[in-house]
Design an enzyme around this catalytic site. Structure first.
Site, PDB file in Angstrom:
ATOM      1  N   HIS A   3      -8.033   3.262  20.149  1.00 51.20           N
ATOM      2  CA  HIS A   3      -7.047   2.344  20.731  1.00 51.20           C
ATOM      3  C   HIS A   3      -7.427   1.907  22.143  1.00 51.20           C
ATOM      4  O   HIS A   3      -7.197   0.764  22.525  1.00 51.20           O
ATOM      5  CB  HIS A   3      -5.649   2.973  20.676  1.00 51.20           C
ATOM      6  CG  HIS A   3      -5.153   3.098  19.269  1.00 51.20           C
ATOM      7  ND1 HIS A   3      -4.816   4.291  18.683  1.00 51.20           N
ATOM      8  CD2 HIS A   3      -4.996   2.149  18.305  1.00 51.20           C
ATOM      9  CE1 HIS A   3      -4.458   4.077  17.432  1.00 51.20           C
ATOM     10  NE2 HIS A   3      -4.563   2.799  17.174  1.00 51.20           N
ATOM     11  N   PRO A   8      -4.898  -6.835   1.819  1.00 52.95           N
ATOM     12  CA  PRO A   8      -4.494  -7.932   2.700  1.00 52.95           C
ATOM     13  C   PRO A   8      -5.421  -8.129   3.894  1.00 52.95           C
ATOM     14  O   PRO A   8      -5.319  -9.115   4.612  1.00 52.95           O
ATOM     15  CB  PRO A   8      -3.093  -7.508   3.171  1.00 52.95           C
ATOM     16  CG  PRO A   8      -3.034  -6.035   2.987  1.00 52.95           C
ATOM     17  CD  PRO A   8      -3.924  -5.723   1.822  1.00 52.95           C
ATOM     18  N   GLN A  67       0.821  -1.210   0.000  1.00 52.78           N
ATOM     19  CA  GLN A  67       0.000   0.000   0.000  1.00 52.78           C
ATOM     20  C   GLN A  67       0.858   1.265   0.000  1.00 52.78           C
ATOM     21  O   GLN A  67       2.059   1.206   0.225  1.00 52.78           O
ATOM     22  CB  GLN A  67      -0.892   0.003   1.255  1.00 52.78           C
ATOM     23  CG  GLN A  67      -0.111  -0.194   2.554  1.00 52.78           C
ATOM     24  CD  GLN A  67      -0.858  -0.971   3.613  1.00 52.78           C
ATOM     25  OE1 GLN A  67      -2.062  -1.158   3.523  1.00 52.78           O
ATOM     26  NE2 GLN A  67      -0.166  -1.426   4.653  1.00 52.78           N
ATOM     27  N   GLY A 112      -0.973 -11.805   9.407  1.00 56.82           N
ATOM     28  CA  GLY A 112      -1.662 -12.201  10.626  1.00 56.82           C
ATOM     29  C   GLY A 112      -2.498 -13.459  10.446  1.00 56.82           C
ATOM     30  O   GLY A 112      -2.693 -14.228  11.391  1.00 56.82           O
ATOM     31  N   THR A 121      -7.026  -2.820   8.774  1.00 48.95           N
ATOM     32  CA  THR A 121      -7.556  -1.835   7.838  1.00 48.95           C
ATOM     33  C   THR A 121      -8.970  -2.273   7.431  1.00 48.95           C
ATOM     34  O   THR A 121      -9.442  -3.333   7.836  1.00 48.95           O
ATOM     35  CB  THR A 121      -6.647  -1.777   6.581  1.00 48.95           C
ATOM     36  OG1 THR A 121      -6.068  -3.066   6.385  1.00 48.95           O
ATOM     37  CG2 THR A 121      -5.520  -0.803   6.760  1.00 48.95           C
ATOM     38  N   ASP A 122      -9.612  -1.475   6.592  1.00 48.32           N
ATOM     39  CA  ASP A 122     -10.937  -1.847   6.077  1.00 48.32           C
ATOM     40  C   ASP A 122     -10.796  -3.151   5.277  1.00 48.32           C
ATOM     41  O   ASP A 122      -9.696  -3.492   4.843  1.00 48.32           O
ATOM     42  CB  ASP A 122     -11.480  -0.739   5.153  1.00 48.32           C
ATOM     43  CG  ASP A 122     -11.596   0.595   5.884  1.00 48.32           C
ATOM     44  OD1 ASP A 122     -11.776   0.576   7.116  1.00 48.32           O
ATOM     45  OD2 ASP A 122     -11.484   1.644   5.220  1.00 48.32           O
ATOM     46  N   ASP A 160      -6.737  -5.392  14.749  1.00 49.80           N
ATOM     47  CA  ASP A 160      -6.683  -3.943  14.515  1.00 49.80           C
ATOM     48  C   ASP A 160      -6.355  -3.747  13.035  1.00 49.80           C
ATOM     49  O   ASP A 160      -5.248  -3.362  12.666  1.00 49.80           O
ATOM     50  CB  ASP A 160      -5.598  -3.352  15.421  1.00 49.80           C
ATOM     51  CG  ASP A 160      -5.505  -1.844  15.311  1.00 49.80           C
ATOM     52  OD1 ASP A 160      -6.278  -1.239  14.555  1.00 49.80           O
ATOM     53  OD2 ASP A 160      -4.641  -1.266  15.992  1.00 49.80           O
ATOM     54  N   ASP A 218       0.626   1.154  13.615  1.00 49.97           N
ATOM     55  CA  ASP A 218       0.939   2.463  14.201  1.00 49.97           C
ATOM     56  C   ASP A 218       1.377   2.348  15.659  1.00 49.97           C
ATOM     57  O   ASP A 218       2.006   3.249  16.202  1.00 49.97           O
ATOM     58  CB  ASP A 218      -0.272   3.396  14.075  1.00 49.97           C
ATOM     59  CG  ASP A 218      -1.554   2.734  14.570  1.00 49.97           C
ATOM     60  OD1 ASP A 218      -1.705   2.554  15.782  1.00 49.97           O
ATOM     61  OD2 ASP A 218      -2.395   2.363  13.726  1.00 49.97           O
TER      62      ASP A 218
END
Ligand code: SAM
Length: 276
Positions: free
Chosen positions: A62, A162, A31, A138, A157-158, A155, A86
Site C-alpha cells: 500500500h 472483473p 467473487q 472502475g 486483483t489479478d 489497485d 480493503d
C-alpha cells in the site's frame, strides 16, 4: 482440528497457512470474499481463495502503490483509486495533506463491508471527509471522466474476472485521458518471476501511450514469489528526477527517500526481458 487455507499461487506452487478463525465468508456477485484470522499473518483478506492482503505485510504494497506516485507528482489534489476495497491505499493517500479529494471506485460492496468490519487497520481512511466511495466498475468510471485526476491508482486483483479489462491497452488509453495534463498513474503489475509477459506487455503499452513509463518493485511475502512490481505511466513528472530533499517525511514503515529511488533499480533478469 486444524484448519488450513491454501492458495494455488501458480499451477505448480501453493502457499498454505494455518487459520485460527474464519471471520467473514460470503459470496458476492463477483467473487468469494473471506477474512481469515491466521497466526502467521494476522487477519487476511482472500477473494476466490487468492490472498489480497494481510495485516502483517500489507504496508509494503500500500505504501509503494501510493507514495511513489503522489511524491513524484508534487501537487496531487484529486486522486482516483480503482479497486483496493480493503482500504489500505486510501489510508496511505489521506496521509498527504495536499490531497483535496480521493475518489475510491470498488466494484464489490462486500469487499468494502468485510474490510470495514474486520480489517480496521486497513479501512481506517474510509472515514476521512476527503474520501468518496463509489461502488461501480472502475473501467466505466475512468471512461466517463476526462481530464479529471492528478493521479490514478489501479489497485486491482489479478487479471481475471472483473479485473481483466484493467490490464488492457484500451483501458490505459482511457486512464491517460482521465488524467490532467501533468497527471500520472500507478498500477500493480504482478510478479517479476511468474508474470513476465504481463510486465513486458504493460511496459511496452505504456511506453506507447505516456512520455514516461517506469517499473518499480517491492516485497510482499504473501504474493507469489514475494517480489512484486508496479508500473507507472506519467505525462510530465519523472519519478527518477525527484530529489531526496523533496520527499516529505511520511509516517511509513517501508517507503522512504532511499526506497523511492532504489525501487527503480531493476535486477538484470528483469531489465533483460524489458529490453527485448
Ligand atoms: N492488493 C491486492 C492484490 O494485488 O492482490 C488487490 C487488492 S484489492 C482487494 C482488489 C480489488 O479490485 C478487489 O476488491 C476487486 O473487487 C476490485 N476490482 C476488480 N475489478 C474491478 C473493476 N473493474 N472496478 C473496480 N474494482 C475492481
Amino acid at each position: 482440528m486444524e484448519v488450513w487455507f491454501t492458495e494455488d499461487q501458480t499451477k505448480n506452487l501453493r502457499i498454505s497457512c494455518r487459520v485460527k478463525k474464519v471471520l467473514y465468508n460470503e459470496v458476492s456477485y463477483f467473487q468469494k470474499v473471506a477474512v481469515l484470522d491466521t497466526p502467521e499473518f494476522g487477519r487476511m483478506l482472500t477473494l476466490d481463495n487468492v490472498i489480497q492482503t494481510t495485516e502483517r505485510d500489507e504496508f509494503v504494497y500500500h505504501e509503494m502503490i501510493t507514495h511513489v506516485g503522489l511524491v513524484t507528482h508534487h501537487n496531487p489534489r484529486k486522486v482516483l483509486v480503482v479497486g483496493g476495497g480493503d482500504g489500505g491505499t486510501i489510508r496511505e493517500i489521506v496521509k498527504h495533506k495536499e490531497v483535496e479529494k480521493a475518489v475510491h471506485v470498488e466494484i464489490d460492496q462486500k469487499v468494502i463491508e468485510a474490510a470495514k468490519q474486520h480489517l480496521p487497520t486497513l479501512s481506517s481512511g474510509f472515514e476521512d471527509p476527503r474520501v468518496e466511495i463509489r461502488v461501480e466498475d472502475g473501467i466505466k468510471h475512468v471512461q466517463e471522466h476526462k481530464n479529471t485526476y492528478d493521479m490514478i491508482i489501479i489497485d486491482s486483483t489479478d487479471p481475471v474476472g472483473p479485473a481483466v479489462g484493467l490490464f488492457s491497452e484500451e483501458f490505459y488509453r482511457q486512464v491517460h485521458d482521465a488524467l490532467k495534463e501533468d497527471g500520472l498513474f500507478v498500477a500493480q503489475t504482478e510478479s517479476p518471476f511468474f508474470n513476465r509477459e504481463i510486465i513486458q506487455n504493460v511496459q511496452k503499452t505504456l511506453s506507447g501511450i505516456f512520455p514516461i513509463a517506469r517499473l518499480f518493485h517491492g516485497v510482499v511475502p504473501t504474493y507469489p514469489g514475494g517480489a512484486w512490481t508496479f508500473s507507472m505511466g506519467s505525462k510530465k513528472y519523472d519519478p527518477l528526477a525527484v530529489k531526496p530533499e523533496e520527499i516529505p517525511q511520511l509516517e511509513t514503515k517501508w517507503y522512504s527517500a532511499d526506497i523511492h529511488h532504489s525501487s527503480f533499480i531493476l535486477p538484470p533478469f528483469v531489465q533483460e526481458y524489458l529490453n527485448k
